[in-house]
Design a protein around this motif. Structure first.
Motif, PDB file in Angstrom:
ATOM      1  N   LYS A 174       9.379   3.524  -1.848  1.00  0.00           N
ATOM      2  CA  LYS A 174      10.682   3.075  -2.327  1.00  0.00           C
ATOM      3  C   LYS A 174      10.678   1.600  -2.721  1.00  0.00           C
ATOM      4  O   LYS A 174      11.486   1.174  -3.544  1.00  0.00           O
ATOM      5  CB  LYS A 174      11.754   3.346  -1.275  1.00  0.00           C
ATOM      6  CG  LYS A 174      12.080   4.825  -1.123  1.00  0.00           C
ATOM      7  CD  LYS A 174      13.326   5.029  -0.285  1.00  0.00           C
ATOM      8  CE  LYS A 174      13.699   6.502  -0.250  1.00  0.00           C
ATOM      9  NZ  LYS A 174      14.936   6.756   0.514  1.00  0.00           N
ATOM     10  N   LEU A 177       9.872   1.736  -6.390  1.00  0.00           N
ATOM     11  CA  LEU A 177      10.609   2.619  -7.285  1.00  0.00           C
ATOM     12  C   LEU A 177      11.341   1.856  -8.381  1.00  0.00           C
ATOM     13  O   LEU A 177      11.385   2.292  -9.526  1.00  0.00           O
ATOM     14  CB  LEU A 177      11.622   3.449  -6.486  1.00  0.00           C
ATOM     15  CG  LEU A 177      11.070   4.653  -5.737  1.00  0.00           C
ATOM     16  CD1 LEU A 177      12.171   5.297  -4.906  1.00  0.00           C
ATOM     17  CD2 LEU A 177      10.466   5.656  -6.685  1.00  0.00           C
ATOM     18  N   ALA A 196      12.644   9.676  -2.417  1.00  0.00           N
ATOM     19  CA  ALA A 196      12.060   9.301  -3.703  1.00  0.00           C
ATOM     20  C   ALA A 196      12.016  10.475  -4.668  1.00  0.00           C
ATOM     21  O   ALA A 196      12.311  10.335  -5.858  1.00  0.00           O
ATOM     22  CB  ALA A 196      10.651   8.732  -3.497  1.00  0.00           C
TER      23      ALA A 196
END
Length: 279
Positions: A174, A177, A196
């Motif tokens: 994350k 991301l 995710a």
């Protein structure tokens, strides 16, 4: 045609990217655009291939047996996952032979295919694992480059490399991301994703919905974010069946994308009319 040899020159010629950044972005695109079509085991194999493709950017020569052992699955499962990824046109499998001694069969080279125009492996010979179907779908990407690849050449090629030597970003992390999604979209969407994979799935619905338009998500993140927020409120309020959540999102994103496109198309005309009456 004869199989390729597992030499440095072969890996260099197959290398489709110039940097870890390109490899990371490409894997993020694969998960974004094909996430709905990938099983969990296929996603896991994709992530392992990604991690072991950081020495020759985009080329993994980790054996299927070792991938299976790392994931705790059978070799047959890994073969099926690789075949599924190849059928989507996101990887290619090249049969290799040892470059010295008896020229016996070596681990396949599994090469990522650029999802966006970048570079194409400069090799035309293609073979598959014995258990790869002959009718596997060919990728339609045919990118060509004459830019030289600048990497350090090793004297000896080992079967496996340490991925920590040039770490590739895990697309599930994350912390990374935000960099793999359109600018501003992570901030708009992260509160509505359970993990995710869910975030990639939501983003995939958005990209599919606006596909027929020329819109850029980056230019309209707040409007699309508001669509996501309202949809989430409807879901939590019981007005949307959970099993239809992604279908509902797709329809809402598509409707909004066409509304934005219409608005932008008629904006110049509206400005002309306003200017005429203000004269």
């Amino acid at each position: 045609m004869s199989a390729l040899l597992n030499t440095v020159e072969t890996y260099r010629s197959l290398q489709p990217f110039f940097s870890i950044g390109e490899l990371n972005a490409n894997t993020a695109e694969i998960r974004l655009h094909f996430g709905v079509q990938l099983t969990q085991s296929t996603r896991n194999v994709l992530d392992v291939l990604h991690r072991y493709a950081s020495k020759y950017y985009g080329v993994s020569y980790r054996s299927k047996s070792k991938i299976a052992a790392e994931l705790g699955v059978t070799r047959r499962t890994v073969i099926r996952a690789c075949n599924a990824l190849e059928s989507l046109g996101v990887i290619k499998q090249y049969e290799l032979k040892r470059h010295n001694g008896d020229k016996r069969r070596s681990s396949n080279a599994i090469v990522f295919v650029p999802i966006k125009p970048a570079v194409q492996p400069n090799v035309t010979t293609e073979c598959h694992d014995k258990e790869t179907p002959n009718n596997a779908k060919e990728s339609s990407n045919t990118y060509v480059t004459d830019v030289p690849i600048k990497i350090a050449i090793e004297d000896v090629v080992k079967e496996d490399v340490n991925p920590k030597a040039s770490p590739a970003i895990n697309p599930n992390d994350k912390a990374n991301l935000e960099a793999s999604l359109p600018d501003g979209w992570f901030k708009q969407s992260r509160a509505y994703a359970s993990d995710a994979n869910d975030l990639y799935r939501i983003t995939g619905e958005l990209f599919k919905a606006k596909h027929a338009t020329d819109l850029r998500v980056e230019d309209h993140v707040e409007e699309f974010g508001e669509v996501l927020r309202r949809s989430w409120v409807s879901l939590k309020g019981g007005r949307i069946n959970r099993t239809k959540w992604y279908a509902y999102l797709f329809a809402a994103f598509k409707r909004t994308a066409h509304e934005i496109e219409r608005r932008e198309r008629f904006a110049p005309m509206q400005r002309d009319i306003e200017a005429l009456f203000n004269v």
